[in-house]
Design a protein around this motif. Structure first.
Motif, short mmCIF file in Angstrom:
data_model
loop_
_atom_site.label_atom_id
_atom_site.label_comp_id
_atom_site.label_asym_id
_atom_site.label_seq_id
_atom_site.Cartn_x
_atom_site.Cartn_y
_atom_site.Cartn_z
N GLY A 5 89.50 72.61 19.74
CA GLY A 5 88.70 72.19 20.85
C GLY A 5 87.24 72.23 20.36
N ASP A 6 86.71 73.11 19.36
CA ASP A 6 85.59 72.96 18.83
C ASP A 6 85.28 71.79 18.09
N ILE A 7 86.32 71.31 17.25
CA ILE A 7 86.18 70.07 16.41
C ILE A 7 86.16 68.85 17.39
N ASP A 8 86.88 68.95 18.46
CA ASP A 8 86.92 67.82 19.75
C ASP A 8 85.48 67.64 20.04
N ALA A 9 84.67 68.77 20.55
CA ALA A 9 83.72 68.86 21.28
C ALA A 9 82.59 68.40 19.94
N THR A 10 82.51 68.67 18.92
CA THR A 10 81.59 68.21 18.12
C THR A 10 81.93 66.75 17.71
N GLU A 11 82.87 66.19 17.69
CA GLU A 11 83.03 65.09 17.48
C GLU A 11 82.61 64.08 18.73
N THR A 12 82.96 64.50 19.85
CA THR A 12 82.25 64.08 21.03
C THR A 12 80.96 63.96 21.04
N LEU A 13 80.24 64.91 20.76
CA LEU A 13 78.65 65.19 20.68
C LEU A 13 77.95 64.04 19.58
N TYR A 14 78.83 64.00 18.33
CA TYR A 14 78.35 63.30 17.28
C TYR A 14 78.37 61.86 17.72
N SER A 15 79.55 61.43 18.24
CA SER A 15 79.71 59.94 18.62
C SER A 15 78.69 59.34 19.38
N MET B 77 95.06 72.92 20.62
CA MET B 77 95.49 71.99 21.63
C MET B 77 94.31 71.29 22.36
N ARG B 78 94.52 70.02 22.43
CA ARG B 78 93.13 69.28 22.81
C ARG B 78 92.91 69.40 24.32
N ASP B 79 91.87 69.70 24.74
CA ASP B 79 91.41 69.76 26.21
C ASP B 79 90.71 68.52 26.71
N ASP B 80 91.57 67.55 27.24
CA ASP B 80 90.98 66.27 27.71
C ASP B 80 90.10 66.45 28.92
N LYS B 81 90.37 67.50 29.85
CA LYS B 81 89.71 67.57 30.83
C LYS B 81 88.25 68.16 30.32
N ASN B 82 88.23 69.10 29.60
CA ASN B 82 86.57 69.44 29.02
C ASN B 82 86.15 68.63 28.49
N LEU B 83 86.81 67.56 27.59
CA LEU B 83 86.02 66.61 26.79
C LEU B 83 85.41 65.55 27.79
N THR B 84 86.23 65.17 29.09
CA THR B 84 86.00 64.27 29.80
C THR B 84 84.53 64.74 30.39
N THR C 102 68.20 68.21 29.70
CA THR C 102 69.13 69.25 30.46
C THR C 102 70.41 68.75 30.47
N PHE C 103 70.77 67.50 30.52
CA PHE C 103 72.15 66.94 30.61
C PHE C 103 72.77 67.27 29.12
N LEU C 104 72.23 67.16 28.09
CA LEU C 104 72.73 67.42 26.65
C LEU C 104 72.80 68.86 26.52
N GLN C 105 71.71 69.78 26.96
CA GLN C 105 71.95 71.13 26.94
C GLN C 105 73.41 71.70 27.72
N ALA C 106 73.39 70.96 28.85
CA ALA C 106 74.70 71.24 29.78
C ALA C 106 75.78 70.88 29.10
N ALA C 107 76.01 69.78 28.43
CA ALA C 107 77.04 69.48 27.69
C ALA C 107 77.40 70.56 26.50
N GLN C 108 76.37 70.83 25.76
CA GLN C 108 76.72 71.81 24.73
C GLN C 108 77.10 73.44 25.41
N ARG C 109 76.32 73.71 26.44
CA ARG C 109 76.68 74.99 27.47
C ARG C 109 78.39 75.00 27.55
N LEU C 110 78.74 73.80 28.13
CA LEU C 110 80.09 73.44 28.56
C LEU C 110 81.13 73.59 27.47
N ALA C 111 80.60 73.09 26.40
CA ALA C 111 81.56 73.28 25.08
C ALA C 111 81.50 74.66 24.66
N THR C 112 80.35 75.62 24.59
CA THR C 112 80.42 76.88 24.36
C THR C 112 81.29 77.57 25.31
#
Length: 273
Positions: A108-118, A1-8, A28-38
């Motif tokens: 959700g992990d694939i979504d987070a990876t795509e968001t970070l990659y883009s 299931m896609r978590d749009d709130k988390n991706l936002t 710091t913001f990049l690290q925070a984005a990955q920590r949120l995804a994790t």
């Protein structure tokens, strides 16, 4: 299931990184984005371990375009995606011509990876363009192993040549991808350690859930993948440049995040990354 709130929330952190001129704030913001995804991934893994309904949603596979056939440097784009994917618990197969990848893991992990990659891929390209435009690569050399054959004797030697723009770009982007991978893995490991410490002395369910999740993804990949061989990353055949790699590593350390439109690419044979 896609978590749009988390991706936002992740996308907002990436935009904050892009908007600051302070390298430490951007990191710091990049690290925070990955920590949120994790953290979101851990929450889902624990929920699945305790909720039979949630457990029914298992791993999946998604094809993700990297670029068009014949485009130079696609292997460094793939290297960046693989680095991000591994930090987010994915298994990745790579087309033989690097035009696309197959990502195996939880949605959700694939979504987070795509968001970070883009966000990160355009930063990588922009930084390498700036490096080439600066002309700094012209002061560097490329080292390449050459094999000389004379009769029955074969001798290998290192040949140094002026660094060409394409070799400079490939070395720069390879080092950028490696540095990004290191930063994201560090953020992931910190988030996991924090979650496991909070759970220690109670059920220990976090560590168990993460181990079960890893096994499930590996088993799913093994069952579904048609990849032949192992993807080896960027080729060193064009030459190795320490100077270009140092520049790419520095850019990966201070990466601010941008936006990128999806590149298109056809399906082809796969290798496991």
């Amino acid at each position: 299931m896609r978590d749009d709130k988390n991706l936002t929330r992740i996308a907002n952190l990436l935009r904050q990184a892009e908007g600051t001129d302070n390298e430490h704030e951007a990191a710091t913001f990049l690290q925070a984005a990955q920590r949120l995804a994790t953290a979101a991934s851990i929450d889902l893994a624990v929920a699945r371990a305790h909720d039979p309904a949630a457990a029914r949603s298992g791993p999946t596979v998604r094809q993700i375009a990297i670029g068009t056939a014949g485009k130079r440097g696609l292997r460094t784009y793939v290297a960046l995606f693989v680095a991000i994917g591994h930090a987010n618990d994915l298994k990745v197969d790579v087309a033989h011509n690097s035009t696309f990848v197959m990502a195996y893991g939880f949605p959700g992990d694939i979504d987070a990876t795509e968001t970070l990659y883009s966000s990160l891929v355009v930063q990588m390209v922009t930084a390498s363009d700036a490096y080439l435009k600066s002309g700094a690569y012209k002061e560097e050399v490329a080292a390449k192993v050459v094999t000389d054959s004379s009769g029955w004797r074969t001798r290998r030697r290192v040949e140094y040549t002026p660094l060409s723009p394409i070799t400079a770009r490939l070395n720069f982007q390879s080092a950028f991808a490696e540095r990004i991978g290191t930063r994201l893995r560090e953020a992931r490991d910190a988030a996991r350690a924090e979650a496991e410490a909070a759970d220690r002395g109670r059920s220990g369910s976090t560590q168990i859930a993460l181990r079960d999740k890893e096994i499930e993804v590996v088993d799913y990949h093994r069952a579904e993948s048609t990849a032949r061989g192992t993807w080896r990353g960027s080729s060193a055949s064009a030459g190795y440049s320490e100077g270009a790699r140092r520049a790419g590593d520095r850019a990966g350390r201070r990466a601010r995040i941008g936006e990128q439109e999806r590149l298109g690419g056809p399906r082809a044979a796969l290798e496991e990354g």
